[in-house]
Design a protein around this motif. Structure first.
Motif, PDB file in Angstrom:
ATOM      1  N   GLU A 135       0.822  -1.202   0.000  1.00 37.06           N
ATOM      2  CA  GLU A 135       0.000   0.000   0.000  1.00 37.06           C
ATOM      3  C   GLU A 135       0.860   1.257   0.000  1.00 37.06           C
ATOM      4  OE1 GLU A 135       0.975  -0.779   4.212  1.00 37.06           O
ATOM      5  OE2 GLU A 135       0.421  -1.986   2.490  1.00 37.06           O
ATOM      6  N   THR A 136       2.076   1.175   0.586  1.00 35.38           N
ATOM      7  CA  THR A 136       2.955   2.345   0.630  1.00 35.38           C
ATOM      8  C   THR A 136       3.535   2.660  -0.743  1.00 35.38           C
ATOM      9  OG1 THR A 136       3.589   1.573   2.842  1.00 35.38           O
ATOM     10  CG2 THR A 136       4.848   3.398   1.913  1.00 35.38           C
ATOM     11  N   VAL A 137       3.940   1.626  -1.475  1.00 35.41           N
ATOM     12  CA  VAL A 137       4.592   1.837  -2.766  1.00 35.41           C
ATOM     13  C   VAL A 137       3.589   1.938  -3.914  1.00 35.41           C
ATOM     14  CG1 VAL A 137       6.369   0.961  -4.332  1.00 35.41           C
ATOM     15  CG2 VAL A 137       6.587   0.564  -1.882  1.00 35.41           C
TER      16      VAL A 137
ATOM     17  N   LYS B 201      -3.664   6.684  -4.482  1.00 29.13           N
ATOM     18  CA  LYS B 201      -4.634   7.493  -3.735  1.00 29.13           C
ATOM     19  C   LYS B 201      -4.264   8.975  -3.796  1.00 29.13           C
ATOM     20  CE  LYS B 201      -8.158   7.122  -0.685  1.00 29.13           C
ATOM     21  NZ  LYS B 201      -9.423   6.411  -0.942  1.00 29.13           N
ATOM     22  N   PHE B 202      -2.970   9.282  -3.691  1.00 26.60           N
ATOM     23  CA  PHE B 202      -2.503  10.666  -3.728  1.00 26.60           C
ATOM     24  C   PHE B 202      -2.778  11.305  -5.087  1.00 26.60           C
ATOM     25  CE2 PHE B 202       0.960  13.684  -4.705  1.00 26.60           C
ATOM     26  CZ  PHE B 202       0.718  14.631  -3.723  1.00 26.60           C
ATOM     27  N   LEU B 203      -2.556  10.556  -6.156  1.00 26.47           N
ATOM     28  CA  LEU B 203      -2.801  11.091  -7.489  1.00 26.47           C
ATOM     29  C   LEU B 203      -4.271  11.431  -7.692  1.00 26.47           C
ATOM     30  CD1 LEU B 203      -0.555   8.777  -9.701  1.00 26.47           C
ATOM     31  CD2 LEU B 203      -0.195  11.207  -9.206  1.00 26.47           C
ATOM     32  N   ASN B 204      -5.147  10.646  -7.103  1.00 23.89           N
ATOM     33  CA  ASN B 204      -6.586  10.851  -7.276  1.00 23.89           C
ATOM     34  C   ASN B 204      -7.153  11.914  -6.331  1.00 23.89           C
ATOM     35  OD1 ASN B 204      -7.789   8.875  -9.310  1.00 23.89           O
ATOM     36  ND2 ASN B 204      -6.550   7.491  -8.088  1.00 23.89           N
ATOM     37  N   GLU B 205      -6.680  11.939  -5.075  1.00 26.91           N
ATOM     38  CA  GLU B 205      -7.329  12.764  -4.050  1.00 26.91           C
ATOM     39  C   GLU B 205      -6.401  13.752  -3.356  1.00 26.91           C
ATOM     40  OE1 GLU B 205      -9.648  10.416  -1.318  1.00 26.91           O
ATOM     41  OE2 GLU B 205     -10.024   8.877  -2.823  1.00 26.91           O
TER      42      GLU B 205
ATOM     43  N   PRO C  34       7.422   7.384  -2.591  1.00 29.43           N
ATOM     44  CA  PRO C  34       6.605   6.858  -3.695  1.00 29.43           C
ATOM     45  C   PRO C  34       5.574   7.857  -4.215  1.00 29.43           C
ATOM     46  CG  PRO C  34       6.830   5.215  -1.971  1.00 29.43           C
ATOM     47  CD  PRO C  34       7.368   6.491  -1.417  1.00 29.43           C
ATOM     48  N   MET C  35       5.033   8.709  -3.329  1.00 31.92           N
ATOM     49  CA  MET C  35       4.090   9.734  -3.787  1.00 31.92           C
ATOM     50  C   MET C  35       4.789  10.723  -4.714  1.00 31.92           C
ATOM     51  SD  MET C  35       1.574  10.692  -0.602  1.00 31.92           S
ATOM     52  CE  MET C  35       2.560  10.331   0.845  1.00 31.92           C
TER      53      MET C  35
ATOM     54  N   ILE D  26       0.771   2.859 -12.239  1.00 32.96           N
ATOM     55  CA  ILE D  26       1.457   4.046 -12.757  1.00 32.96           C
ATOM     56  C   ILE D  26       2.927   4.065 -12.372  1.00 32.96           C
ATOM     57  CG2 ILE D  26       1.619   6.553 -12.521  1.00 32.96           C
ATOM     58  CD1 ILE D  26      -1.426   6.638 -12.496  1.00 32.96           C
ATOM     59  N   LEU D  27       3.216   3.858 -11.089  1.00 35.78           N
ATOM     60  CA  LEU D  27       4.600   3.954 -10.632  1.00 35.78           C
ATOM     61  C   LEU D  27       5.508   2.889 -11.236  1.00 35.78           C
ATOM     62  CD1 LEU D  27       6.692   5.387  -9.009  1.00 35.78           C
ATOM     63  CD2 LEU D  27       5.856   4.259  -6.936  1.00 35.78           C
ATOM     64  N   PRO D  28       5.142   1.590 -11.187  1.00 32.71           N
ATOM     65  CA  PRO D  28       6.039   0.610 -11.823  1.00 32.71           C
ATOM     66  C   PRO D  28       6.181   0.814 -13.322  1.00 32.71           C
ATOM     67  CG  PRO D  28       4.007  -0.442 -11.051  1.00 32.71           C
ATOM     68  CD  PRO D  28       4.049   0.918 -10.464  1.00 32.71           C
ATOM     69  N   ARG D  29       5.115   1.246 -14.009  1.00 31.18           N
ATOM     70  CA  ARG D  29       5.215   1.491 -15.452  1.00 31.18           C
ATOM     71  C   ARG D  29       6.122   2.685 -15.737  1.00 31.18           C
ATOM     72  NH1 ARG D  29       3.473  -2.947 -18.301  1.00 31.18           N
ATOM     73  NH2 ARG D  29       1.534  -3.746 -17.372  1.00 31.18           N
TER      74      ARG D  29
END
Length: 482
Positions: free
Chosen positions: A57-59, A65-69, A280-281, A306-309
Motif C-alpha cells: 500500500e505504501t509503494v 490514492k494521492f494522485l486521485n485525491e 513513492p508519492m 502508474i509507478l512501476p510502469r
C-alpha cells in the motif's frame, strides 16, 4: 522487458530466502518462532517495524490514492499508520512488554477473561484477511508487470505466497526479523536513489513539488463542514487507533531485548515510515510531468500500475533494479509479518485452550500448520476480491477499531475497567459498526467511527454499573490493572 532485470530480481529473491532459512536454524522453541526469543536489539526492532508497514500500500496504494485525491486522501496512511507506531512506542510498548505475553490475545485473557480473549482474537484474525490479501494482490501485479504480462497476476500471487511461506514456515519471527533488516536497507537505499534519478529527469524536486502545489495536491485539512471533519478524523483513527491492537505490532514489541528497546524501536520505526512513505508519492506524481499519457492510460483504470510502469519506461536500468528490489522487499517483508501474526493468534488464543496437553514441540508444529492454512485462505480471498490495495488495507482495521481498541486502552490505563465493561464495549462496538455498515453507511458518522464511540460508551457503562459477573472477575480485572 529486459531479461537482465528479471535475473536480478530472481537473484534478490534467492538471497532473501537464504537469509530467512539461515535465521530458521536458530529456532528452537515456539517462543523463538513467535517473538524471536525476546532478545532482538534496537536495529532489528526498528527494521522489522519499518519493513512490516512499508508494504504494497505504501509503494502502490498510497501513490495511487494521492494522485486521485491529494494529501487529504492519504490521511489514513501514512499519517494514521505512522502515528499508530508512535503511539504504541509511547504508551503501549512498555506496559505490554512487562507482562511477558506471547500474543496480544493473552492480554485480553489476563486482564479480563477467556470469553473476551476469544472474541478479541477472532476480530484480530479476521482483520488480517484484507491486509495480507493486499500484499498478495501486489505480488501478483509486480510479477505480471516484470514479465510484461507473460505471468498472469494470479500466477504471481501463487508464486509470491509460496516464496513467503518458505521462510515464514521455517523460521517464524526470527526469519522475519533477519530478512526485514536486509530488506529495510534495500528499501531505504533504493528509494533514495530512485528519487534522485527521477527528479533529475524533470529538473529537480522543486519542479515536481511546485507543480503538485499548484494542482492542489497539498491541501490536507478538510473543508469546515461537520460531516467532512468527522469523516477525516474517522479515516485517521481507523489506522492510528485500529492498528494498535494487532498481533504484528505486539510481536515487534515482545521481540525486543528490553522494554526501552521495544518503545524506542516502535517510535523510530514509525518516524522512518512516515518520512519514506512520501517518496513513492513524489515518484508517482513525477509521472504527470514525465509521461502525461501514462497518467491518462492508468489513472481511471488501474492507478496502482502508474509507478512501476513509469520506472520501466523512463528510469535507467540501475534504478529499475533498485525499484523492483525495494518494491519486492516491501511486499515480502510485510507479507511475512502479516501472515505470521494472525496465524499465531489463531493457534495460541483460539485453538490451544482446547488442546491443553500440547507440549512445546507439538504447539510449534500446530503453528506451522495454521500458517499454511491461513496462507491458503488469504490467497483465495485475494483471488476473488475486487478491492484496491489501499482499500483492502484501510478496511482491515475497522473491526479492531470498533471491537478491540477500547478494551486494550482502557484495560491498561483505567483501573475500573472490568470484564463486564469489556464485553459490553465489544458488543456495542461491533453491533453499531455492522448495523451502520449495512444499513446506513453514508451517515454522519462513518460506521467504524460510530462503532468506536459505542465501544467507549459500552466500556464506561459496563464497568460502572453493578457487576453481573460477580466478584472473581472484578478481582481479576483489578489485579490486571495494578
Amino acid at each position: 522487458m529486459s531479461s537482465n532485470l528479471i535475473w536480478f530480481v530472481t537473484l534478490y529473491l534467492i538471497v532473501s530466502i537464504c537469509i530467512g532459512l539461515y535465521a530458521a536454524t536458530k529456532v528452537k522453541s515456539s517462543t523463538d518462532f513467535v517473538v524471536a526469543g525476546r532478545h532482538l536489539p534496537l536495529p532489528f526492532i526498528v527494521a522489522t517495524v519499518f519493513a512490516t508497514w512499508f508494504g504494497s500500500e505504501t509503494v502502490l496504494g498510497i501513490p495511487a490514492k494521492f494522485l486521485n485525491e491529494g494529501l487529504r486522501g492519504v490521511v489514513a496512511d501514512p499519517f494514521g499508520s505512522s502515528m499508530c507506531l508512535i503511539l504504541v512506542g509511547l504508551f503501549f510498548a512498555r506496559p505490554l512488554y512487562r507482562l511477558g505475553l506471547l500474543t496480544i490475545g493473552d492480554y485480553y485473557r489476563g486482564r479480563y477473561n477467556r470469553h473476551i480473549e476469544l472474541a478479541a482474537s477472532v476480530c484480530i484474525v479476521i482483520s488480517y484477511l484484507g491486509w495480507v490479501s493486499a500484499q498478495v494482490t501486489a505480488l501478483g501485479l509486480v510479477f505480471s508487470v516484470l514479465t510484461d504480462g507473460a505471468m498472469q497476476p494470479w500466477h504471481g500471487m501463487v508464486l509470491g505466497v509460496a516464496i513467503v511461506l518458505v521462510w515464514t514456515l521455517s523460521g517464524g519471527m526470527l526469519s522475519v526479523a533477519f530478512t526485514d533488516l536486509f530488506q529495510m536497507t534495500v528499501i531505504m537505499g533504493g528509494m533514495i536513489y530512485i528519487a534522485f534519478s527521477i527528479s533529475g529527469v524533470v529538473g529537480g524536486p522543486a519542479v515536481v513539488l511546485e507543480h503538485a502545489s499548484q494542482a492542489g495536491k497539498f491541501e490536507f485539512l478538510p473543508p469546515l463542514d461537520p460531516k467532512a471533519v468527522v469523516t477525516f478524523v474517522a479515516a485517521w483513527a481507523t489506522m492510528a487507533l485500529g492498528s494498535i491492537p494487532q498481533q504484528d505490532v505486539f510481536q515487534r514489541v515482545a521481540a525486543a531485548k528490553n522494554e526501552r528497546t521495544a518503545g524506542n524501536g516502535s517510535v523510530i520505526g514509525g518516524c522512518l515510515y512516515f518520512c519514506f512513505a512520501f517518496v513513492p508519492m513524489f515518484l508517482a506524481y513525477s509521472a504527470t510531468l514525465i509521461d502525461p499519457g501514462l497518467i491518462d492510460r492508468y489513472l481511471t483504470t488501474d492507478s496502482q500500475q502508474i509507478l512501476p510502469r513509469l520506472i520501466l519506461a523512463h528510469a535507467p536500468f540501475a534504478a529499475q533494479v533498485f525499484f523492483f528490489g525495494a518494491l519486492i522487499s516491501a511486499i515480502l517483508s510485510c507479507s511475512a509479518a502479516t501472515l505470521l501474526a494472525p496465524s499465531v493468534t489463531f493457534a495460541e488464543n483460539i485453538l490451544r485452550p482446547f488442546l491443553p496437553k500440547l507440549n512445546d514441540r507439538q504447539f510449534l508444529l500446530m503453528l506451522r500448520i495454521v500458517v499454511l492454512l491461513f496462507a491458503c485462505a488469504v490467497l483465495t480471498f485475494a483471488l476473488v476480491s475486487s478491492s484496491s490495495i489501499y482499500g483492502m488495507v484501510e478496511g482491515a482495521y475497522k473491526i479492531t477499531l470498533a471491537a478491540a481498541f477500547t478494551p486494550l486502552a482502557f484495560g491498561l490505563y483505567w483501573r475500573k475497567a472490568t470484564s463486564q465493561g469489556a464485553a459490553l464495549a465489544m458488543i456495542a462496538g461491533l453491533s453499531t459498526w455492522l448495523g451502520m455498515e449495512f444499513g446506513y453507511p453514508e451517515g454522519f458518522f462513518p460506521p467504524q467511527f460510530a462503532g468506536l464511540l459505542a465501544s467507549i460508551a459500552g466500556m464506561l457503562a459496563g464497568s460502572l454499573l453493578p457487576q453481573v459477573y460477580g466478584h472473581p472477575q472484578r478481582r481479576r480485572a483489578q489485579a490486571g490493572a495494578a
